[in-house]
Design a protein around this motif. Structure first.
Motif, PDB file in Angstrom:
ATOM      1  N   TYR A 128      27.231  24.583 -20.839  1.00 29.02           N
ATOM      2  CA  TYR A 128      26.395  24.457 -22.022  1.00 29.02           C
ATOM      3  C   TYR A 128      27.609  24.446 -23.689  1.00 29.02           C
ATOM      4  N   THR A 129      28.905  25.068 -23.185  1.00 33.45           N
ATOM      5  CA  THR A 129      29.141  24.857 -24.708  1.00 33.45           C
ATOM      6  C   THR A 129      29.288  23.245 -25.256  1.00 33.45           C
ATOM      7  N   HIS A 130      29.633  22.948 -23.756  1.00 33.46           N
ATOM      8  CA  HIS A 130      29.894  21.278 -24.100  1.00 33.46           C
ATOM      9  C   HIS A 130      29.107  20.419 -24.523  1.00 33.46           C
ATOM     10  N   GLU A 131      28.020  20.577 -24.612  1.00 33.35           N
ATOM     11  CA  GLU A 131      26.537  20.161 -24.903  1.00 33.35           C
ATOM     12  C   GLU A 131      26.259  20.322 -26.583  1.00 33.35           C
ATOM     13  N   LEU A 132      27.347  21.943 -27.170  1.00 28.75           N
ATOM     14  CA  LEU A 132      27.111  22.251 -28.361  1.00 28.75           C
ATOM     15  C   LEU A 132      27.392  20.776 -29.081  1.00 28.75           C
ATOM     16  N   PRO A 133      26.902  20.471 -30.688  1.00 22.66           N
ATOM     17  CA  PRO A 133      26.872  19.700 -31.220  1.00 22.66           C
ATOM     18  C   PRO A 133      28.037  19.427 -32.143  1.00 22.66           C
ATOM     19  N   GLU A 134      28.787  21.148 -32.469  1.00 22.85           N
ATOM     20  CA  GLU A 134      29.802  20.977 -32.751  1.00 22.85           C
ATOM     21  C   GLU A 134      31.741  20.667 -32.052  1.00 22.85           C
ATOM     22  N   TYR A 135      31.339  20.977 -30.704  1.00 24.33           N
ATOM     23  CA  TYR A 135      31.544  19.709 -29.530  1.00 24.33           C
ATOM     24  C   TYR A 135      31.886  18.800 -29.526  1.00 24.33           C
ATOM     25  N   LYS A 136      30.493  18.371 -29.027  1.00 25.40           N
ATOM     26  CA  LYS A 136      30.489  17.297 -28.250  1.00 25.40           C
ATOM     27  C   LYS A 136      30.680  15.757 -29.709  1.00 25.40           C
ATOM     28  N   ASN A 137      30.877  16.662 -30.894  1.00 22.61           N
ATOM     29  CA  ASN A 137      31.005  15.465 -31.377  1.00 22.61           C
ATOM     30  C   ASN A 137      32.041  15.180 -31.863  1.00 22.61           C
ATOM     31  N   ILE A 138      32.815  15.870 -31.591  1.00 21.57           N
ATOM     32  CA  ILE A 138      34.827  15.731 -31.545  1.00 21.57           C
ATOM     33  C   ILE A 138      36.161  16.464 -30.570  1.00 21.57           C
ATOM     34  N   TRP A 139      35.275  16.199 -29.426  1.00 22.09           N
ATOM     35  CA  TRP A 139      35.600  16.344 -28.220  1.00 22.09           C
ATOM     36  C   TRP A 139      35.440  14.941 -26.980  1.00 22.09           C
ATOM     37  N   ASP A 140      36.294  14.583 -26.856  1.00 19.11           N
ATOM     38  CA  ASP A 140      36.510  13.298 -26.281  1.00 19.11           C
ATOM     39  C   ASP A 140      36.490  13.702 -24.014  1.00 19.11           C
ATOM     40  N   GLU A 141      35.843  14.041 -23.501  1.00 22.16           N
ATOM     41  CA  GLU A 141      36.016  14.168 -22.281  1.00 22.16           C
ATOM     42  C   GLU A 141      36.635  13.491 -21.384  1.00 22.16           C
ATOM     43  N   ASN A 142      37.872  12.591 -22.236  1.00 30.21           N
ATOM     44  CA  ASN A 142      38.759  12.186 -20.490  1.00 30.21           C
ATOM     45  C   ASN A 142      39.977  12.429 -21.188  1.00 30.21           C
ATOM     46  N   ARG A 143      40.028  13.684 -22.186  1.00 27.38           N
ATOM     47  CA  ARG A 143      41.067  14.392 -22.952  1.00 27.38           C
ATOM     48  C   ARG A 143      41.331  15.825 -21.761  1.00 27.38           C
ATOM     49  N   LYS A 144      42.546  15.719 -21.256  1.00 27.57           N
ATOM     50  CA  LYS A 144      42.474  17.275 -20.725  1.00 27.57           C
ATOM     51  C   LYS A 144      43.240  18.169 -20.766  1.00 27.57           C
ATOM     52  N   GLU A 145      44.254  17.924 -21.813  1.00 31.35           N
ATOM     53  CA  GLU A 145      45.025  18.546 -22.425  1.00 31.35           C
ATOM     54  C   GLU A 145      44.971  18.922 -24.335  1.00 31.35           C
ATOM     55  N   GLY A 146      45.485  19.503 -25.042  1.00 36.97           N
ATOM     56  CA  GLY A 146      44.914  20.064 -26.088  1.00 36.97           C
ATOM     57  C   GLY A 146      43.500  20.330 -26.941  1.00 36.97           C
ATOM     58  N   ARG A 147      43.891  19.937 -28.236  1.00 34.33           N
ATOM     59  CA  ARG A 147      42.247  20.747 -28.734  1.00 34.33           C
ATOM     60  C   ARG A 147      42.551  20.585 -30.517  1.00 34.33           C
ATOM     61  N   LYS A 148      41.093  20.394 -30.845  1.00 31.87           N
ATOM     62  CA  LYS A 148      40.463  19.913 -32.201  1.00 31.87           C
ATOM     63  C   LYS A 148      39.972  21.075 -32.494  1.00 31.87           C
ATOM     64  N   LYS A 149      40.012  21.182 -34.253  1.00 28.90           N
ATOM     65  CA  LYS A 149      39.632  22.239 -35.177  1.00 28.90           C
ATOM     66  C   LYS A 149      37.999  21.362 -35.180  1.00 28.90           C
ATOM     67  N   ILE A 150      37.799  23.248 -35.134  1.00 26.92           N
ATOM     68  CA  ILE A 150      35.888  22.521 -35.720  1.00 26.92           C
ATOM     69  C   ILE A 150      35.856  23.956 -36.997  1.00 26.92           C
ATOM     70  N   ASP A 151      35.390  22.523 -37.669  1.00 26.97           N
ATOM     71  CA  ASP A 151      34.940  23.240 -39.163  1.00 26.97           C
ATOM     72  C   ASP A 151      33.723  24.569 -39.091  1.00 26.97           C
ATOM     73  N   TYR A 152      33.903  25.312 -39.229  1.00 30.82           N
ATOM     74  CA  TYR A 152      32.819  26.335 -39.625  1.00 30.82           C
ATOM     75  C   TYR A 152      31.196  24.699 -40.316  1.00 30.82           C
ATOM     76  N   GLU A 153      31.716  23.827 -40.853  1.00 34.20           N
ATOM     77  CA  GLU A 153      30.681  23.451 -41.850  1.00 34.20           C
ATOM     78  C   GLU A 153      29.847  23.159 -40.454  1.00 34.20           C
ATOM     79  N   SER A 154      30.469  22.219 -39.228  1.00 39.11           N
ATOM     80  CA  SER A 154      30.004  21.829 -38.312  1.00 39.11           C
ATOM     81  C   SER A 154      29.098  23.110 -37.193  1.00 39.11           C
ATOM     82  N   ILE A 155      29.376  23.946 -37.579  1.00 38.03           N
ATOM     83  CA  ILE A 155      29.339  24.782 -36.273  1.00 38.03           C
ATOM     84  C   ILE A 155      27.043  25.660 -37.214  1.00 38.03           C
TER      85      ILE A 155
END
Length: 174
Positions: A128-155
């Motif tokens: 469900y959270t993978h479909e949220l725009p703030e996640y979907k717009n920055i996460w590459d589904e082929n990525r297996k590790e790591g992280r990317k910052k989610i700004d409050y503005e996108s939430i």
């Protein structure tokens, strides 16, 4: 457009009591990933409705969805808090959370999130959270590790709410 202006410090005691609130409704045993997702959804909903998250902190897109970094760190080293991590489950003695630490709006949103998502399994919540725009717009589904910052503005989806929060936070900048 506003970029990187909105920030909320991590409110450790609020986060602990919100997790305890969820634990008290789930038999004092809750999957760690599920707890992280419920807390993210609660923070997002509270932010949208009341202009502040319940716990706050820094959010990151990770493999299984959005995560509050400080809360995740707390789960990994739960010394001095009323729950512990065992086999990927948060567990606590059957003690009540400190109700006075949470505002009425905090408890309202926690109830709404628990009602809507509390019966879902951790991987359904992750999907469900993978479909949220703030996640979907920055996460590459082929990525297996790591992280990317989610700004409050996108939430925050509401531009007017963004302006209110920025104005409020700007009033405290010296």
């Amino acid at each position: 457009m506003l970029r990187n202006k909105i920030h909320f410090d991590f409110r450790k005691e609020n986060a602990i009591q919100a997790v305890m609130w969820f634990l008290s409704r789930h038999g004092y045993r809750l999957d760690q990933m599920k707890a992280l997702k419920l807390m993210y959804l609660a923070d997002k909903a509270h932010l949208a409705k009341y202009g502040r998250p319940i716990a706050g902190g820094s959010y990151y897109a990770m493999r299984y969805g959005p995560v509050c970094s400080e809360l995740y760190d707390l789960f990994k080293d739960p010394s001095g808090i009323p729950f512990h991590l065992e086999d990927n489950f948060l567990k606590a003695d059957e003690c009540e959370y400190e109700e006075d630490c949470l505002s009425e709006s905090d408890k309202e949103i926690l109830s709404e999130i628990n009602e809507k998502f509390g019966s879902k399994d951790p991987f359904s919540l992750s999907s469900y959270t993978h479909e949220l725009p703030e996640y979907k717009n920055i996460w590459d589904e082929n990525r297996k590790e790591g992280r990317k910052k989610i700004d409050y503005e996108s939430i925050i989806n509401d531009e007017e709410m963004k302006e209110i929060i920025v104005d409020d936070q700007s009033a405290w900048d010296f």
